[in-house]
Scaffold this motif. Structure first.
Motif, PDB file in Angstrom:
ATOM      1  N   GLU A  66     -30.528  39.608  20.840  1.00  0.00           N
ATOM      2  CA  GLU A  66     -29.090  39.667  20.604  1.00  0.00           C
ATOM      3  C   GLU A  66     -28.772  39.407  19.135  1.00  0.00           C
ATOM      4  OE1 GLU A  66     -28.362  34.982  21.850  1.00  0.00           O
ATOM      5  OE2 GLU A  66     -27.168  36.564  22.766  1.00  0.00           O
ATOM      6  N   ARG A  67     -27.571  39.808  18.740  1.00  0.00           N
ATOM      7  CA  ARG A  67     -27.075  39.447  17.407  1.00  0.00           C
ATOM      8  C   ARG A  67     -27.047  37.926  17.302  1.00  0.00           C
ATOM      9  NH1 ARG A  67     -24.097  43.218  14.356  1.00  0.00           N
ATOM     10  NH2 ARG A  67     -23.944  45.298  15.298  1.00  0.00           N
ATOM     11  N   TYR A  68     -27.499  37.402  16.165  1.00  0.00           N
ATOM     12  CA  TYR A  68     -27.663  35.952  16.100  1.00  0.00           C
ATOM     13  C   TYR A  68     -27.248  35.339  14.766  1.00  0.00           C
ATOM     14  CZ  TYR A  68     -29.834  31.461  17.307  1.00  0.00           C
ATOM     15  OH  TYR A  68     -30.054  30.154  17.606  1.00  0.00           O
ATOM     16  N   TYR A  69     -27.459  36.055  13.677  1.00  0.00           N
ATOM     17  CA  TYR A  69     -27.247  35.468  12.357  1.00  0.00           C
ATOM     18  C   TYR A  69     -25.766  35.375  12.003  1.00  0.00           C
ATOM     19  CZ  TYR A  69     -32.237  36.239  11.656  1.00  0.00           C
ATOM     20  OH  TYR A  69     -33.596  36.216  11.775  1.00  0.00           O
ATOM     21  N   LEU A  70     -25.442  34.321  11.247  1.00  0.00           N
ATOM     22  CA  LEU A  70     -24.080  34.148  10.743  1.00  0.00           C
ATOM     23  C   LEU A  70     -23.882  34.840   9.404  1.00  0.00           C
ATOM     24  CD1 LEU A  70     -23.660  30.379  11.676  1.00  0.00           C
ATOM     25  CD2 LEU A  70     -22.599  32.337  12.821  1.00  0.00           C
ATOM     26  N   CYS A  71     -24.967  35.121   8.705  1.00  0.00           N
ATOM     27  CA  CYS A  71     -24.874  35.903   7.473  1.00  0.00           C
ATOM     28  C   CYS A  71     -26.263  36.440   7.135  1.00  0.00           C
ATOM     29  CB  CYS A  71     -24.300  35.094   6.310  1.00  0.00           C
ATOM     30  SG  CYS A  71     -25.303  33.701   5.770  1.00  0.00           S
ATOM     31  N   PRO A  72     -26.347  37.536   6.392  1.00  0.00           N
ATOM     32  CA  PRO A  72     -27.646  38.063   5.978  1.00  0.00           C
ATOM     33  C   PRO A  72     -28.334  37.102   5.009  1.00  0.00           C
ATOM     34  CG  PRO A  72     -25.908  39.720   5.746  1.00  0.00           C
ATOM     35  CD  PRO A  72     -25.236  38.408   5.986  1.00  0.00           C
ATOM     36  N   PRO A  73     -29.660  37.159   4.917  1.00  0.00           N
ATOM     37  CA  PRO A  73     -30.379  36.216   4.053  1.00  0.00           C
ATOM     38  C   PRO A  73     -29.995  36.309   2.576  1.00  0.00           C
ATOM     39  CG  PRO A  73     -31.853  37.906   4.950  1.00  0.00           C
ATOM     40  CD  PRO A  73     -30.581  38.010   5.692  1.00  0.00           C
ATOM     41  N   ASP A  74     -29.728  37.491   2.073  1.00  0.00           N
ATOM     42  CA  ASP A  74     -29.332  37.607   0.667  1.00  0.00           C
ATOM     43  C   ASP A  74     -27.978  36.946   0.416  1.00  0.00           C
ATOM     44  OD1 ASP A  74     -31.641  38.897   0.025  1.00  0.00           O
ATOM     45  OD2 ASP A  74     -30.779  40.912  -0.021  1.00  0.00           O
ATOM     46  N   GLU A  75     -27.052  37.110   1.372  1.00  0.00           N
ATOM     47  CA  GLU A  75     -25.742  36.462   1.230  1.00  0.00           C
ATOM     48  C   GLU A  75     -25.885  34.945   1.317  1.00  0.00           C
ATOM     49  OE1 GLU A  75     -21.637  36.043   3.795  1.00  0.00           O
ATOM     50  OE2 GLU A  75     -22.648  37.997   3.764  1.00  0.00           O
ATOM     51  N   ARG A  76     -26.751  34.470   2.211  1.00  0.00           N
ATOM     52  CA  ARG A  76     -27.011  33.038   2.322  1.00  0.00           C
ATOM     53  C   ARG A  76     -27.503  32.478   0.990  1.00  0.00           C
ATOM     54  NH1 ARG A  76     -31.491  31.754   6.622  1.00  0.00           N
ATOM     55  NH2 ARG A  76     -32.651  33.043   5.155  1.00  0.00           N
ATOM     56  N   ALA A  77     -28.454  33.163   0.366  1.00  0.00           N
ATOM     57  CA  ALA A  77     -28.970  32.716  -0.926  1.00  0.00           C
ATOM     58  C   ALA A  77     -27.875  32.739  -1.994  1.00  0.00           C
ATOM     59  CB  ALA A  77     -30.138  33.595  -1.357  1.00  0.00           C
ATOM     60  N   GLU A  78     -27.055  33.774  -1.979  1.00  0.00           N
ATOM     61  CA  GLU A  78     -25.960  33.880  -2.949  1.00  0.00           C
ATOM     62  C   GLU A  78     -24.973  32.727  -2.806  1.00  0.00           C
ATOM     63  OE1 GLU A  78     -22.297  36.983  -3.950  1.00  0.00           O
ATOM     64  OE2 GLU A  78     -24.078  37.706  -2.892  1.00  0.00           O
ATOM     65  N   ILE A 161     -20.740  19.508  12.630  1.00  0.00           N
ATOM     66  CA  ILE A 161     -20.714  20.946  12.373  1.00  0.00           C
ATOM     67  C   ILE A 161     -22.128  21.494  12.493  1.00  0.00           C
ATOM     68  CG2 ILE A 161     -20.207  22.740  10.685  1.00  0.00           C
ATOM     69  CD1 ILE A 161     -18.082  20.885   9.505  1.00  0.00           C
ATOM     70  N   ARG A 162     -22.298  22.453  13.390  1.00  0.00           N
ATOM     71  CA  ARG A 162     -23.611  23.050  13.624  1.00  0.00           C
ATOM     72  C   ARG A 162     -23.477  24.571  13.693  1.00  0.00           C
ATOM     73  NH1 ARG A 162     -26.279  21.014  18.834  1.00  0.00           N
ATOM     74  NH2 ARG A 162     -24.398  22.002  19.668  1.00  0.00           N
ATOM     75  N   SER A 163     -24.504  25.267  13.237  1.00  0.00           N
ATOM     76  CA  SER A 163     -24.492  26.729  13.298  1.00  0.00           C
ATOM     77  C   SER A 163     -24.372  27.216  14.734  1.00  0.00           C
ATOM     78  CB  SER A 163     -25.755  27.292  12.647  1.00  0.00           C
ATOM     79  OG  SER A 163     -25.812  26.970  11.273  1.00  0.00           O
ATOM     80  N   ALA A 164     -24.987  26.504  15.680  1.00  0.00           N
ATOM     81  CA  ALA A 164     -24.920  26.910  17.088  1.00  0.00           C
ATOM     82  C   ALA A 164     -23.487  26.900  17.596  1.00  0.00           C
ATOM     83  CB  ALA A 164     -25.787  25.984  17.943  1.00  0.00           C
ATOM     84  N   ASP A 165     -22.701  25.921  17.163  1.00  0.00           N
ATOM     85  CA  ASP A 165     -21.298  25.859  17.588  1.00  0.00           C
ATOM     86  C   ASP A 165     -20.485  26.987  16.965  1.00  0.00           C
ATOM     87  OD1 ASP A 165     -21.818  23.588  19.113  1.00  0.00           O
ATOM     88  OD2 ASP A 165     -21.435  22.245  17.433  1.00  0.00           O
ATOM     89  N   LEU A 166     -20.818  27.345  15.743  1.00  0.00           N
ATOM     90  CA  LEU A 166     -20.130  28.475  15.110  1.00  0.00           C
ATOM     91  C   LEU A 166     -20.385  29.763  15.886  1.00  0.00           C
ATOM     92  CD1 LEU A 166     -20.747  27.583  11.386  1.00  0.00           C
ATOM     93  CD2 LEU A 166     -18.527  28.157  12.345  1.00  0.00           C
ATOM     94  N   ARG A 167     -21.611  29.957  16.333  1.00  0.00           N
ATOM     95  CA  ARG A 167     -21.911  31.147  17.135  1.00  0.00           C
ATOM     96  C   ARG A 167     -21.094  31.153  18.419  1.00  0.00           C
ATOM     97  NH1 ARG A 167     -27.211  29.314  15.743  1.00  0.00           N
ATOM     98  NH2 ARG A 167     -27.920  30.419  13.878  1.00  0.00           N
ATOM     99  N   ALA A 168     -20.974  29.997  19.052  1.00  0.00           N
ATOM    100  CA  ALA A 168     -20.205  29.900  20.299  1.00  0.00           C
ATOM    101  C   ALA A 168     -18.728  30.201  20.050  1.00  0.00           C
ATOM    102  CB  ALA A 168     -20.371  28.512  20.906  1.00  0.00           C
TER     103      ALA A 168
END
Length: 310
Positions: A66-78, A161-168
């Motif tokens: 399933e779709r899972y990421y909150l942002c692409p890796p390049d954007e995360r680094a930026e 604040i957790r990434s898992a909660d943001l996905r939910a």
């Protein structure tokens, strides 16, 4: 400021103040940690470094499709570099990384990053089967001359604040909750591609976005959003869904830019979601759909009138 793709590509001369984690989304908790790293690095004359991973360990260990990421890796680094981090390393989370023993991981950090201070959450662990917990790392620090500092979690409305909660929250379309935890609007970006052009026939041309297939999308429905293209920001009414009125199947992202006239095909467009206006709905006729789109654009305009992009 640099972004490297492998830990062994780094050759730091100065010692590092380091944090390790996925940092998916770079939410407010990640931002607070990054600022601590930068402040400490400046105080000690060291470099602020973040080691993160791609693919996400959850994707590898759970084999989820399933779709899972909150942002692409390049954007995360930026985003991390924009907070003042000197070096971001997006290390591959492959079988070799998964099997790496904690003591060997620490050796790599000492060799390539000259680790002097590690700042992580109290539940952090690294290495094979998470064997390198905080107690292990502190023992390693005493033996190999680096410090381990645990940081307190950042909270929103009394909850960590957790990434898992943001996905939910994204899966329910709660964009206010998402914005509060990210500290900014949630965004997706992609190239504008040719769609079925039905919107043009009813006076509401839409830009169809080809976005990264692995980034999580907000729940199906209609959203007020800011559209950024060619350095200009426009108000937009955006639909995410399968277009049930036309018996669609695959989810699409279609956005109507308010007060825009021109050709967007082939351009890169970024959407910043502000609020969900309504759920996806099947309409009995094209006239009924057109009436609803009029209402949606009006609602989007009103919603965005007093909400600056964040």
């Amino acid at each position: 400021m640099r972004h490297l793709q492998h830990l062994t590509d780094a050759r730091l001369e100065a010692g590092s103040v380091l944090s390790i984690g996925v940092f998916d989304g770079v939410h407010r908790g990640h931002q607070a940690l990054a600022r601590e790293l930068v402040q400490r690095a400046r105080q000690t004359g060291r470099k602020a470094v973040v080691v993160t991973f791609f693919p996400h360990p959850d994707k590898v260990l759970r084999a989820t499709e399933e779709r899972y990421y909150l942002c692409p890796p390049d954007e995360r680094a930026e985003l991390l570099l924009g907070l003042g981090i000197d070096l971001v390393i997006t290390h591959p989370f492959d079988e070799a990384t998964r099997q790496l023993r904690a003591v060997d991981f620490v050796s790599l950090l000492l060799k390539h990053l000259r680790l002097r201070e590690l700042r992580v959450g109290a539940e952090f662990a690294l290495g094979f089967q998470r064997e390198g917990d905080i107690a292990f790392l502190r023992a390693q620090g005493q033996e190999r001359d680096f410090q381990v500092v645990t940081i307190a979690p950042v909270t929103a409305q009394g909850e960590r604040i957790r990434s898992a909660d943001l996905r939910a929250l994204l899966r329910t379309g709660d964009m206010r909750g998402v914005t509060a935890r990210l500290g900014r609007n949630y965004t997706v970006a992609g190239e504008v591609v040719m769609g079925e052009q039905r919107g043009r026939t009813i006076g509401f041309p839409t830009a169809n976005l080809d976005v990264w297939r692995e980034q999580i999308l907000p729940a199906h429905g209609v959203y007020a959003a800011w559209a950024h293209v060619d350095g200009t920001r426009y108000r937009a009414a955006t639909n995410i869904g399968t277009r049930p009125t036309f018996a669609g199947a695959s989810p699409t992202i279609e956005t109507h830019l308010l007060d825009f006239h021109g050709d967007l095909y082939g351009k890169r467009l970024r959407l910043a979601f502000v609020e969900r206006l309504r759920a996806e709905k099947k309409f009995a006729s094209l006239d009924e759909l057109t009436t609803q789109i009029h209402a949606d654009t009006k609602a989007a305009r009103a919603c965005l009138a007093d909400k600056p992009a964040v």
